[in-house]
Design a protein around this motif. Structure first.
Motif, mmCIF file in Angstrom:
data_model
loop_
_atom_site.group_PDB
_atom_site.id
_atom_site.type_symbol
_atom_site.label_atom_id
_atom_site.label_comp_id
_atom_site.label_asym_id
_atom_site.label_seq_id
_atom_site.Cartn_x
_atom_site.Cartn_y
_atom_site.Cartn_z
ATOM 1 N N ILE A 1 140.576 14.665 49.105
ATOM 2 C CA ILE A 1 140.270 13.808 49.953
ATOM 3 C C ILE A 1 140.538 12.341 49.489
ATOM 4 O O ILE A 1 141.104 12.139 48.362
ATOM 5 N N LYS A 2 140.880 11.788 50.558
ATOM 6 C CA LYS A 2 141.367 10.186 50.294
ATOM 7 C C LYS A 2 140.443 9.356 51.169
ATOM 8 O O LYS A 2 140.518 9.448 52.422
ATOM 9 N N ARG A 3 139.558 8.711 50.508
ATOM 10 C CA ARG A 3 138.806 7.881 51.433
ATOM 11 C C ARG A 3 139.317 6.462 51.522
ATOM 12 O O ARG A 3 140.263 6.166 50.766
ATOM 13 N N PRO A 4 138.963 5.846 52.662
ATOM 14 C CA PRO A 4 139.628 4.577 52.632
ATOM 15 C C PRO A 4 139.762 3.382 51.385
ATOM 16 O O PRO A 4 138.604 3.111 50.841
ATOM 17 N N ASP B 1 136.668 7.189 60.452
ATOM 18 C CA ASP B 1 136.597 6.116 59.504
ATOM 19 C C ASP B 1 137.802 5.886 58.686
ATOM 20 O O ASP B 1 137.959 5.035 57.804
ATOM 21 N N LEU C 1 130.292 15.325 54.004
ATOM 22 C CA LEU C 1 131.337 14.505 53.729
ATOM 23 C C LEU C 1 131.446 13.621 52.778
ATOM 24 O O LEU C 1 132.150 12.986 52.089
ATOM 25 N N ASP C 2 130.016 12.988 52.930
ATOM 26 C CA ASP C 2 129.920 11.683 52.023
ATOM 27 C C ASP C 2 129.101 12.010 50.636
ATOM 28 O O ASP C 2 129.907 11.650 49.758
ATOM 29 N N THR D 1 138.842 8.587 56.732
ATOM 30 C CA THR D 1 138.864 9.373 55.571
ATOM 31 C C THR D 1 139.591 10.521 55.967
ATOM 32 O O THR D 1 139.640 11.118 56.959
ATOM 33 N N GLU E 1 140.871 4.264 48.738
ATOM 34 C CA GLU E 1 140.919 4.919 47.257
ATOM 35 C C GLU E 1 142.175 5.896 47.290
ATOM 36 O O GLU E 1 142.627 6.118 48.186
ATOM 37 N N ARG F 1 129.318 14.268 60.037
ATOM 38 C CA ARG F 1 129.584 13.706 58.766
ATOM 39 C C ARG F 1 129.795 15.011 57.928
ATOM 40 O O ARG F 1 129.591 15.157 56.561
#
Length: 363
Positions: free
Chosen positions: A250-253, A228, A301-302, A230, A255, A284
């Motif tokens: 972490i770099k989430r989409p 996705d 991960l979430d 991430t 963000e 995940r």
């Protein structure tokens, strides 16, 4: 089953292959690819099945680091560990050394690279030794069966370590470690002026974004990218052992690049050093090795919930498999972590113990 590779010498142990590579890989056990030494310091590119059977162990001239698999052909490049100037193109069907790829003049490899999805282009992180630490992606293309140097791109930072693709297969993610080193040296020249960063850039070399973590001496090193988009990065902190630094980020989409929510006991157990990170997309989960702390970790991960904090001597490479994760070790046995049960199950593997490098790739 060979327990050691001490006596392999130049003997090439061949895998049995059955026709088309893609079909064979879909029906066979996962092929575990890594760099490994023997007890006398010899360097090898190795492939093992998950059941422990040896596919190949090919002697190479320099110690390797990461493995770059071709998207459609039975090939992988075993990339030299910094500051090596040779990388090795290996036929995964039998371990045959097809090419020794040499870096261009005044350049050395940083241990990582990627093939483009069309299979025609290779990009490798490199150092410009005339301006130590100036980050480059060496660009190589296939000319017939051989890779040839075709140019270079700036990584918009210093000391690039790992490069990966975003899911579109056209956008680079670069972990710029921020450290200057000279040719033929692993000695850091600029610890008081490090410039680590996480960079997104296009294939033409243009910059999309450049982000940093709060700690200047926190070297961004290794990457895992989820389907996705991430991005997870793990760090090696070059400052005082008592400082608090985010060793997983972490770099989430859509963000910012921020620390992953690691609790303090786990952060301290990492001993300011991480080696390898992997994401299991289906589950995940994100996994991390911390060899100086002799610890292996798994998180959701979430949610960021800790799933596992386990001792593992000199834990090295980690890769996702159907059951969870496989982890190698520089000193002890390799292990399979079955993440399907609520309580993760640990299973020793029938692979040789010790002397594995910090990366593992599943073909």
């Amino acid at each position: 089953m060979l327990r050691h590779v001490r006596n392999l010498g130049s003997t090439l142990l061949k895998a049995v292959t059955t026709g088309d590579w893609k079909l064979n890989r879909q029906t066979a056990q996962p092929l575990l690819l890594s760099a490994r030494d023997d007890a006398d310091g010899g360097h090898y590119a190795v492939g093992y099945s998950l059941d422990g059977s040896l596919a190949f162990a090919t002697r190479v001239g320099l110690r390797c680091h990461a493995i770059v698999q071709h998207p459609s052909r039975p090939l992988a490049l075993f990339v030299a560990r910094r500051p090596g100037t040779e990388s090795y193109l290996i036929d995964l069907r039998d371990g045959n050394l097809l090419q020794t790829l040499k870096s261009d003049a005044d350049r050395h490899f940083y241990g990582h690279g990627v093939f483009h999805k069309d299979g025609k282009w290779l990009y490798a992180t490199e150092n410009d030794t005339r301006d130590p630490g100036r980050g480059l992606l060496g660009v190589y293309r296939f000319d017939g069966e051989r890779l040839v140097h075709a140019g270079e791109l700036s990584t918009h930072g210093l000391g690039p370590h790992e490069v990966s693709w975003m899911p579109d297969g056209e956008t680079f993610v670069v972990a710029n470690g921020g450290i200057r080193t000279e040719a033929e040296s692993r000695v850091e020249m600029n610890l008081d002026a490090m410039e680590p960063s996480l960079v997104l850039m296009r294939r033409d070399g243009s910059l999309i974004s450049r982000e940093t973590l709060p700690e200047q001496m926190n070297s961004v090193r290794h990457l895992a990218i989820a389907a996705d988009g991430t991005i997870v990065a793990c760090q090696q902190y070059m400052g005082d052992s008592h400082d608090s630094a985010a060793l997983l980020a972490i770099k989430r989409p859509g963000e910012a690049f921020v620390p992953f929510p690691v609790e303090e006991p786990q952060r301290q157990a990492m001993a300011q050093y991480t080696a390898s990170v992997a994401i299991n997309d289906a589950m995940r989960l994100v996994a991390l090795t911390a060899p100086r702390g002799n610890r292996f970790f798994v998180w959701d991960l979430d949610s960021g919930a800790l799933r596992l904090d386990a001792p593992l001597p000199d834990c090295a490479g980690v890769a996702a498999v159907e059951q969870g994760f496989v982890v190698t070790s520089g000193q002890g046995r390799c292990r399979l972590y079955d993440c399907r049960p609520a309580a993760i199950e640990i299973k020793p593997l029938d692979l040789p113990s010790g002397l594995w490098d910090n990366h593992l790739h599943v073909a």
